[in-house]
Scaffold this motif. Sequence first.
Motif, PDB file in Angstrom:
ATOM      1  N   ASP A  35       0.848  -1.196   0.000  1.00 59.65           N
ATOM      2  CA  ASP A  35       0.000   0.000   0.000  1.00 59.65           C
ATOM      3  C   ASP A  35       0.883   1.245   0.000  1.00 59.65           C
ATOM      4  O   ASP A  35       2.048   1.181   0.392  1.00 59.65           O
ATOM      5  CB  ASP A  35      -0.903   0.018   1.244  1.00 59.65           C
ATOM      6  N   ASN A  36       0.277   2.343  -0.416  1.00 56.72           N
ATOM      7  CA  ASN A  36       1.048   3.586  -0.434  1.00 56.72           C
ATOM      8  C   ASN A  36       0.712   4.517   0.719  1.00 56.72           C
ATOM      9  O   ASN A  36       1.471   5.428   1.020  1.00 56.72           O
ATOM     10  CB  ASN A  36       0.810   4.328  -1.755  1.00 56.72           C
ATOM     11  N   VAL A  37      -0.451   4.277   1.337  1.00 56.40           N
ATOM     12  CA  VAL A  37      -0.924   5.223   2.353  1.00 56.40           C
ATOM     13  C   VAL A  37      -1.232   4.487   3.655  1.00 56.40           C
ATOM     14  O   VAL A  37      -1.816   3.398   3.648  1.00 56.40           O
ATOM     15  CB  VAL A  37      -2.213   5.931   1.850  1.00 56.40           C
ATOM     16  N   ILE A  38      -0.841   5.099   4.760  1.00 53.57           N
ATOM     17  CA  ILE A  38      -1.198   4.561   6.080  1.00 53.57           C
ATOM     18  C   ILE A  38      -2.543   5.173   6.472  1.00 53.57           C
ATOM     19  O   ILE A  38      -2.726   6.382   6.338  1.00 53.57           O
ATOM     20  CB  ILE A  38      -0.154   4.970   7.136  1.00 53.57           C
ATOM     21  N   LYS A  40      -5.376   6.831   8.860  1.00 50.12           N
ATOM     22  CA  LYS A  40      -5.148   7.829   9.919  1.00 50.12           C
ATOM     23  C   LYS A  40      -4.769   7.115  11.219  1.00 50.12           C
ATOM     24  O   LYS A  40      -5.513   6.265  11.703  1.00 50.12           O
ATOM     25  CB  LYS A  40      -6.427   8.643  10.119  1.00 50.12           C
ATOM     26  N   ASN A  66       6.978  -0.007  -0.680  1.00 44.71           N
ATOM     27  CA  ASN A  66       6.107   1.134  -0.994  1.00 44.71           C
ATOM     28  C   ASN A  66       5.690   1.907   0.248  1.00 44.71           C
ATOM     29  O   ASN A  66       5.736   3.123   0.293  1.00 44.71           O
ATOM     30  CB  ASN A  66       4.825   0.617  -1.659  1.00 44.71           C
ATOM     31  N   ILE A  67       5.262   1.171   1.273  1.00 42.54           N
ATOM     32  CA  ILE A  67       4.637   1.813   2.438  1.00 42.54           C
ATOM     33  C   ILE A  67       5.648   2.630   3.247  1.00 42.54           C
ATOM     34  O   ILE A  67       5.270   3.539   3.988  1.00 42.54           O
ATOM     35  CB  ILE A  67       3.950   0.753   3.344  1.00 42.54           C
ATOM     36  N   ASN A  69       7.738   4.938   2.509  1.00 42.13           N
ATOM     37  CA  ASN A  69       7.728   6.397   2.310  1.00 42.13           C
ATOM     38  C   ASN A  69       6.705   7.067   3.218  1.00 42.13           C
ATOM     39  O   ASN A  69       6.965   8.122   3.792  1.00 42.13           O
ATOM     40  CB  ASN A  69       7.414   6.724   0.846  1.00 42.13           C
ATOM     41  N   SER A  70       5.532   6.418   3.353  1.00 40.48           N
ATOM     42  CA  SER A  70       4.499   6.989   4.225  1.00 40.48           C
ATOM     43  C   SER A  70       4.901   6.890   5.686  1.00 40.48           C
ATOM     44  O   SER A  70       4.581   7.762   6.483  1.00 40.48           O
ATOM     45  CB  SER A  70       3.168   6.245   4.050  1.00 40.48           C
ATOM     46  N   VAL A  71       5.593   5.808   6.039  1.00 36.85           N
ATOM     47  CA  VAL A  71       6.053   5.662   7.432  1.00 36.85           C
ATOM     48  C   VAL A  71       7.063   6.767   7.759  1.00 36.85           C
ATOM     49  O   VAL A  71       6.987   7.404   8.816  1.00 36.85           O
ATOM     50  CB  VAL A  71       6.684   4.264   7.681  1.00 36.85           C
ATOM     51  N   GLU A  73       7.348   9.672   6.276  1.00 32.47           N
ATOM     52  CA  GLU A  73       6.625  10.948   6.305  1.00 32.47           C
ATOM     53  C   GLU A  73       5.893  11.118   7.641  1.00 32.47           C
ATOM     54  O   GLU A  73       5.964  12.172   8.285  1.00 32.47           O
ATOM     55  CB  GLU A  73       5.611  10.940   5.162  1.00 32.47           C
ATOM     56  N   PHE A  74       5.218  10.041   8.070  1.00 32.84           N
ATOM     57  CA  PHE A  74       4.489  10.045   9.347  1.00 32.84           C
ATOM     58  C   PHE A  74       5.456  10.323  10.509  1.00 32.84           C
ATOM     59  O   PHE A  74       5.189  11.149  11.383  1.00 32.84           O
ATOM     60  CB  PHE A  74       3.806   8.673   9.517  1.00 32.84           C
TER      61      PHE A  74
END
Lengths: 227, 77
Positions: A35-38, A40, A66-67, A69-71, A73-74
């Motif tokens: 997935d690309n997005v975590i 909320k 993939n995931i 990058n979101s981690v 960023e978070f």
Amino acid sequence: MKSSVIIFPGSNCDRDMDVALKKFGFKNKMVWHNDNVIPKSDLVVLPGGFSYGDYLRCGSIAAKSNIINSVVEFANKGGLVIGICNGFQILIETGLVTGALLRNKYLKFICKNIFVKANKTHNKYFNKIKKDILELHIAHNDGNYFCSEDDLKSMQDNDQIAVRYCDSNGEISENSNPNGSIQNIAGVFNEKKNILGMMPHPERVIDNCLSSNDGSYFFENLLSNMK
Amino acid sequence: MKIKVIVTPKNGVLDPQGKAIQQTLNSMNFIDVSEVRQGKYFEIETDLKDEKNAKKNVEDMCKKLLANLVIEDYKIL
């Protein structure tokens, strides 16, 4: 509080973590590595296991998922991120925490309960914890923490050593060091202390019918510090 | 074109596997062996035609994936 547990191919502590988080009141979602997005979340957990069969170096392939990058960023926005065991190795390989995890000093896979002493100062994970000498479980082949002397000094100065292996009385010595980690380090924080990477598994010891219940102190305390 | 890379543990970083190999060699009567460092060897087949470019690319790979520069050095052969 909402949490997300990331599943990589080869993760095997993801469901234990799901059970533990829910037991202590988190609304948890499982997130696939592709997935690309975590969703909320207030907390993101990278679980233990053997992502990608530990190929190349433990955690190195998962760190390019993939995931991730979101981690990152978070985490960079100050979100709480925990990496347990292989999750710690993944955090190291992403560069979110400092150091490296080498093969255990005596080349044996170690699977047993150990004690760690938690650093209660200036962090949401252990601040105010009712018990700071915790009996937790370790199960790893590559948990021998290493970093340069300069990095060690700067982490010590900034209170970034999160947990250290000790005996049941809290004494930290070579005898209580299971894997050769420098300074008995079992876990570290990043500079801002919103990221915790550690080898021991609190999610494995959350009930009196298990070999220890000390993981409960960790989750209860974290939740109460997050409120 | 094939580019070859060797990744080795940095000096000063404990290498328990190398140590175990050294001790085994000693016990096999190779008593001259005073240290063994174990590393990794990669053969990378690339479609790039220019060797300089290809090696530059492989260097990038080393920094980003093939080696962990906290504990390892790399050498492009």
